[in-house]
Motif scaffolding. Structure first.
Motif, PDB file in Angstrom:
ATOM      1  N   GLY A   1       0.784  -1.232   0.000  1.00  0.00           N
ATOM      2  CA  GLY A   1       0.000   0.000   0.000  1.00  0.00           C
ATOM      3  C   GLY A   1       0.814   1.280   0.000  1.00  0.00           C
ATOM      4  N   ARG A   2       2.077   1.206   0.392  1.00  0.00           N
ATOM      5  CA  ARG A   2       2.915   2.405   0.383  1.00  0.00           C
ATOM      6  C   ARG A   2       3.177   2.918  -1.027  1.00  0.00           C
ATOM      7  NH1 ARG A   2       7.859   0.040   3.618  1.00  0.00           N
ATOM      8  NH2 ARG A   2       7.416  -1.568   2.066  1.00  0.00           N
ATOM      9  N   TRP A   3       2.985   2.048  -2.006  1.00  0.00           N
ATOM     10  CA  TRP A   3       3.203   2.417  -3.404  1.00  0.00           C
ATOM     11  C   TRP A   3       1.905   2.753  -4.139  1.00  0.00           C
ATOM     12  CZ3 TRP A   3       8.000   2.641  -5.818  1.00  0.00           C
ATOM     13  CH2 TRP A   3       9.081   2.168  -5.058  1.00  0.00           C
ATOM     14  N   GLY A   4       0.767   2.471  -3.547  1.00  0.00           N
ATOM     15  CA  GLY A   4      -0.519   2.570  -4.231  1.00  0.00           C
ATOM     16  C   GLY A   4      -0.817   3.914  -4.866  1.00  0.00           C
TER      17      GLY A   4
ATOM     18  N   GLY B   1      15.111   7.824  -1.566  1.00  0.00           N
ATOM     19  CA  GLY B   1      14.613   8.580  -0.425  1.00  0.00           C
ATOM     20  C   GLY B   1      13.099   8.547  -0.455  1.00  0.00           C
ATOM     21  N   ARG B   2      12.482   9.731  -0.561  1.00  0.00           N
ATOM     22  CA  ARG B   2      11.012   9.801  -0.617  1.00  0.00           C
ATOM     23  C   ARG B   2      10.494   9.955  -2.034  1.00  0.00           C
ATOM     24  NH1 ARG B   2       8.302  13.391   3.816  1.00  0.00           N
ATOM     25  NH2 ARG B   2       6.600  12.411   2.718  1.00  0.00           N
ATOM     26  N   LEU B   3      11.400  10.063  -3.017  1.00  0.00           N
ATOM     27  CA  LEU B   3      11.000  10.234  -4.411  1.00  0.00           C
ATOM     28  C   LEU B   3      10.807   8.874  -5.074  1.00  0.00           C
ATOM     29  CD1 LEU B   3      13.389  13.108  -5.517  1.00  0.00           C
ATOM     30  CD2 LEU B   3      10.987  13.280  -4.826  1.00  0.00           C
ATOM     31  N   LEU B   4       9.717   8.751  -5.811  1.00  0.00           N
ATOM     32  CA  LEU B   4       9.418   7.520  -6.533  1.00  0.00           C
ATOM     33  C   LEU B   4       9.448   7.806  -8.031  1.00  0.00           C
ATOM     34  CD1 LEU B   4       6.443   6.299  -4.319  1.00  0.00           C
ATOM     35  CD2 LEU B   4       8.863   5.750  -4.097  1.00  0.00           C
TER      36      LEU B   4
END
Length: 150
Positions: free
Chosen positions: A25-28, A140-143
């Motif tokens: 779910g962290r990627w959803g 980091g926090r960038l996807l």
């Protein structure tokens, strides 16, 4: 008694696209944003399972895991009129970490191989369906999303 009413109106039109990705779910939200804004596929069918495309990369085609995937896809292709399938694997996938007992970097090769196998499987099962594959990376926090070619 209703406990919630969505502000999103019902839209009866099918898009004819499915995204198969990991259920983490962290990627959803990022997966939705990528599909909506970059791939331009609103209201796409979602198939979120641990390992995502790994479900189509079984080494034993007679196995229950593989057969379940085939049955689900046959249904979706037929009744949801799929014309496009998007496969997304992601960095740091716990499914691969557990299965291979390796760190995220060390899992990337196996993930790419599985996506390639999944693409070939889909081409064999459904030759008329467009298949695309992507690797989602985290810095980091960038996807970010990177196309994987077959």
């Amino acid at each position: 008694l209703s406990v919630f009413t969505s502000m999103e109106p019902w839209n009866h039109e099918r898009i004819g696209a499915l995204a198969l990705y990991c259920s983490d779910g962290r990627w959803g939200e990022a997966f939705d944003e990528f599909c909506h804004k970059h791939l331009l596929i609103p209201r796409y069918d979602r198939w979120a399972v641990p390992g995502g495309p790994a479900w189509l990369a079984a080494s034993d085609e007679s196995g229950a895991f593989y057969q379940a995937a085939r049955q689900q896809l046959d249904f979706l292709v037929r009744f949801h009129e799929l014309e496009r399938v998007v496969l997304i694997t992601h960095f740091g996938c716990a499914y691969y970490g557990h299965r291979l007992d390796k760190n995220p970097r060390e899992c990337l090769h196996a993930q790419r191989e599985d996506v390639h196998t999944a693409m070939n499987t889909l081409h064999r099962w459904y030759p008329d369906i467009r298949v695309e594959a992507y690797l989602a990376m985290r810095h980091g926090r960038l996807l970010s999303f990177h196309r994987l070619t077959d």
